[in-house]
Design an enzyme around this catalytic site. Structure first.
Site, PDB file in Angstrom:
ATOM      1  N   ARG A   1       0.830  -1.218   0.000  1.00  0.00           N
ATOM      2  CA  ARG A   1       0.000   0.000   0.000  1.00  0.00           C
ATOM      3  C   ARG A   1       0.866   1.270   0.000  1.00  0.00           C
ATOM      4  O   ARG A   1       0.571   2.253   0.676  1.00  0.00           O
ATOM      5  CB  ARG A   1      -0.928   0.034   1.223  1.00  0.00           C
ATOM      6  CG  ARG A   1      -1.952  -1.058   1.271  1.00  0.00           C
ATOM      7  CD  ARG A   1      -2.968  -0.943   0.128  1.00  0.00           C
ATOM      8  NE  ARG A   1      -4.051  -1.893   0.316  1.00  0.00           N
ATOM      9  CZ  ARG A   1      -3.998  -3.170  -0.028  1.00  0.00           C
ATOM     10  NH1 ARG A   1      -2.919  -3.654  -0.628  1.00  0.00           N
ATOM     11  NH2 ARG A   1      -5.023  -3.971   0.174  1.00  0.00           N
TER      12      ARG A   1
ATOM     13  N   SER B   1     -10.442  -0.473   3.301  1.00  0.00           N
ATOM     14  CA  SER B   1      -9.696  -0.712   4.545  1.00  0.00           C
ATOM     15  C   SER B   1      -9.165   0.623   5.053  1.00  0.00           C
ATOM     16  O   SER B   1      -8.479   1.330   4.319  1.00  0.00           O
ATOM     17  CB  SER B   1      -8.499  -1.631   4.298  1.00  0.00           C
ATOM     18  OG  SER B   1      -8.905  -2.880   3.826  1.00  0.00           O
TER      19      SER B   1
ATOM     20  N   GLU C   1      -4.546   3.996   6.425  1.00  0.00           N
ATOM     21  CA  GLU C   1      -4.219   3.763   5.011  1.00  0.00           C
ATOM     22  C   GLU C   1      -4.552   4.943   4.093  1.00  0.00           C
ATOM     23  O   GLU C   1      -3.715   5.365   3.304  1.00  0.00           O
ATOM     24  CB  GLU C   1      -4.923   2.489   4.531  1.00  0.00           C
ATOM     25  CG  GLU C   1      -4.222   1.874   3.341  1.00  0.00           C
ATOM     26  CD  GLU C   1      -5.153   1.146   2.418  1.00  0.00           C
ATOM     27  OE1 GLU C   1      -5.438   1.684   1.335  1.00  0.00           O
ATOM     28  OE2 GLU C   1      -5.596   0.049   2.775  1.00  0.00           O
TER      29      GLU C   1
HETATM   30  N1  EPU Z   1     -11.292 -10.640  10.100  1.00  0.00           N
HETATM   31  C1  EPU Z   1     -12.037 -10.755  11.227  1.00  0.00           C
HETATM   32  N2  EPU Z   1     -12.975  -9.788  11.502  1.00  0.00           N
HETATM   33  C2  EPU Z   1     -13.184  -8.746  10.661  1.00  0.00           C
HETATM   34  C3  EPU Z   1     -12.412  -8.625   9.497  1.00  0.00           C
HETATM   35  C4  EPU Z   1     -11.462  -9.597   9.230  1.00  0.00           C
HETATM   36  O1  EPU Z   1     -11.890 -11.688  12.012  1.00  0.00           O
HETATM   37  O2  EPU Z   1     -14.048  -7.928  10.981  1.00  0.00           O
HETATM   38  C5  EPU Z   1     -10.327 -11.694   9.778  1.00  0.00           C
HETATM   39  C6  EPU Z   1     -10.898 -12.547   8.611  1.00  0.00           C
HETATM   40  O3  EPU Z   1     -11.688 -13.585   9.074  1.00  0.00           O
HETATM   41  C7  EPU Z   1      -9.666 -13.041   7.931  1.00  0.00           C
HETATM   42  C8  EPU Z   1      -8.640 -11.941   8.196  1.00  0.00           C
HETATM   43  O4  EPU Z   1      -9.135 -11.144   9.250  1.00  0.00           O
HETATM   44  O5  EPU Z   1      -9.222 -14.224   8.538  1.00  0.00           O
HETATM   45  C9  EPU Z   1      -8.371 -11.103   6.962  1.00  0.00           C
HETATM   46  O6  EPU Z   1      -9.594 -10.505   6.535  1.00  0.00           O
HETATM   47  P1  EPU Z   1      -9.911 -10.223   4.988  1.00  0.00           P
HETATM   48  O7  EPU Z   1      -9.716 -11.460   4.175  1.00  0.00           O
HETATM   49  O8  EPU Z   1     -11.225  -9.548   4.889  1.00  0.00           O
HETATM   50  O9  EPU Z   1      -8.747  -9.257   4.507  1.00  0.00           O
HETATM   51  P2  EPU Z   1      -8.066  -7.984   5.213  1.00  0.00           P
HETATM   52  O10 EPU Z   1      -6.667  -8.348   5.583  1.00  0.00           O
HETATM   53  O11 EPU Z   1      -8.932  -7.459   6.276  1.00  0.00           O
HETATM   54  C10 EPU Z   1      -6.997  -7.115   3.008  1.00  0.00           C
HETATM   55  C11 EPU Z   1      -6.906  -5.806   2.280  1.00  0.00           C
HETATM   56  C12 EPU Z   1      -8.169  -5.536   1.480  1.00  0.00           C
HETATM   57  C13 EPU Z   1      -8.356  -6.675   0.502  1.00  0.00           C
HETATM   58  C14 EPU Z   1      -8.453  -7.995   1.292  1.00  0.00           C
HETATM   59  C15 EPU Z   1      -8.552  -9.188   0.388  1.00  0.00           C
HETATM   60  C16 EPU Z   1      -5.452  -4.370   3.600  1.00  0.00           C
HETATM   61  C17 EPU Z   1      -5.350  -3.185   4.512  1.00  0.00           C
HETATM   62  N3  EPU Z   1      -6.682  -4.730   3.236  1.00  0.00           N
HETATM   63  O12 EPU Z   1      -8.033  -6.974   3.980  1.00  0.00           O
HETATM   64  O13 EPU Z   1      -7.965  -4.330   0.751  1.00  0.00           O
HETATM   65  O14 EPU Z   1      -9.525  -6.495  -0.265  1.00  0.00           O
HETATM   66  O15 EPU Z   1      -7.254  -8.167   2.096  1.00  0.00           O
HETATM   67  O16 EPU Z   1      -7.308  -9.403  -0.213  1.00  0.00           O
HETATM   68  O17 EPU Z   1      -4.424  -4.932   3.238  1.00  0.00           O
HETATM   69  C18 EPU Z   1      -8.261  -1.973   0.830  1.00  0.00           C
HETATM   70  O18 EPU Z   1      -7.037  -1.865   0.809  1.00  0.00           O
HETATM   71  O19 EPU Z   1      -9.029  -0.959   0.851  1.00  0.00           O
HETATM   72  C19 EPU Z   1      -8.865  -3.300   0.847  1.00  0.00           C
HETATM   73  C20 EPU Z   1     -10.179  -3.482   0.955  1.00  0.00           C
END
Ligand code: EPU
Length: 341
Positions: free
Chosen positions: A167, A239, A336
């Site tokens: 990012r 995010s 972010e």
């Molecule tokens: N999780 C929870 N509770 C929540 C949210 C997430 O327990 O409320 C857990 C999920 O169960 C999962 C883990 O956290 O095991 C990761 O969650 P998720 O797959 O939704 O991905 P993320 O790490 O929260 C990142 C990116 C997103 C991208 C997704 C999918 C960042 C800051 N965010 O989110 O990017 O779409 O992975 O690859 O790296 C963005 O940058 O705006 C964005 C949406």
């Protein structure tokens, strides 16, 4: 004398996905590289700061934005042969990111499918090196064209120049210097799906059941729509925090206290799922009683702004969440989106 039309005191509420009301001192839309350079020079000649606005999906705007806001609406998509395996796709910075992903897939050009439905414009994609489902824009980036405001000349930037990181890029670190007009991607004629990210496992092709790029894109659109609110219905900027990286020793200590902690190894240490940290700290679905600012009920990493509160209200909630996460886990959450104004 410039060919773009300048306006004064323009409200940007409709141009940022957090729906924040913000007034630009000067504002113009540009639809050509020449217009971009002219607008930039107009501001430079008057020593006025500028802000380049794309889809407004990764910014928090202050109530007043001094100087000139340039709304980038440079369009166009051109395909040029690169070699027998790949095609160079050059896209105007003002094009919608998602529409571009779909256009490339419809033309049988692969690589961007996992980045479907990310809001914003093509020009913003390299700035924060957008990423999702195991792919980052840097993986298919070829080069971009930008107007360097310091040198007042056009530059062509390759991947090394851009210094892409999670990012992050040289453009995010030197805001206001480079105005991106066009981005080129090197896309493959052969579809090689990246299905390493957990929720995509269901898509593994089986014998006799081929998978297409459009199918991967459709699946990701469905996944994102479940978790990430549509800004038109519930204002948000995706995010709101980066997933923090801690060293192995700290991760092991945390894992003892929080055995279910979601994390994965990266070269610099261990990356923690900030959404999990916020969720488990009890803030999933939280709403500030006065301002309505809170964290989304389906994905705790997404800050929502249902009442179109201003940047001060947003950062009040942000500070409260950051302090709570610091106290509970000893981890600093980094914002972010970019604060402007
Ligand atoms: N999780 C929870 N509770 C929540 C949210 C997430 O327990 O409320 C857990 C999920 O169960 C999962 C883990 O956290 O095991 C990761 O969650 P998720 O797959 O939704 O991905 P993320 O790490 O929260 C990142 C990116 C997103 C991208 C997704 C999918 C960042 C800051 N965010 O989110 O990017 O779409 O992975 O690859 O790296 C963005 O940058 O705006 C964005 C949406």
């Amino acid at each position: 004398m410039i060919s773009v039309t300048l306006q004064e005191q323009v409200d940007l509420q409709a141009f940022n996905t957090l729906g924040v009301s913000a007034v630009a001192e000067f504002y113009c839309q540009v639809n050509s590289a020449q217009g971009l350079a002219e607008a930039s020079d107009w501001a430079s000649d008057r020593n006025i700061p500028i802000t380049l606005l794309g889809g407004g999906s990764n910014v928090v705007l202050q109530p007043t934005i001094a100087g000139l806001v340039i709304h980038n609406q440079i369009m166009g998509l051109q395909c040029d042969p690169h070699d027998e395996h790949s095609t160079l796709v050059s896209v105007g910075a003002g094009e919608s990111w998602h529409d571009t992903v779909r256009t490339t897939l419809e033309r049988g050009l692969y690589g961007l499918e996992n980045l479907s439905l990310i809001p914003g414009t093509v020009g913003a994609a390299p700035v924060q090196n957008i990423g999702a489902y195991g792919v980052e824009v840097k993986d298919h980036f070829w080069r971009l064209t930008a107007f360097d405001r310091f040198a007042r000349e056009w530059v062509t930037c390759d991947s090394a120049f851009c210094q892409f990181a999670y990012r992050d890029s040289v453009f995010k670190r030197s805001p206001g210097r480079y105005l991106i007009s066009e981005v080129s991607f090197l896309l493959s004629h052969r579809f090689e799906p990246v299905l390493s990210y957990g929720p995509l496992a269901a898509l593994q092709p089986t014998a006799g059941n081929a998978l297409t790029g459009i199918q991967v894109s459709d699946h990701i659109c469905a996944l994102r729509s479940q978790k990430l609110p549509n800004p038109a219905e519930l204002p948000n900027a995706g995010s709101f925090f980066k997933n923090p990286v801690v060293d192995v020793a700290q991760f092991q200590r945390l894992k003892q206290t929080f055995p279910d902690l979601v994390a994965y190894e990266v070269p610099e240490g261990v990356k923690l799922a900030a959404g999990w940290l916020i969720d488990q700290a009890g803030f999933k679905g939280y709403r500030d009683p006065d301002t309505g600012v809170g964290m989304h009920s389906e994905q705790a990493l997404v800050l929502v702004n249902p009442k179109h509160a201003d940047a001060t209200a947003i950062f009040k909630t942000v500070a409260m969440i950051q302090q709570a996460i610091q106290r509970r886990y000893g981890v600093a959450l980094e914002v972010e989106p970019v604060l402007i104004g």
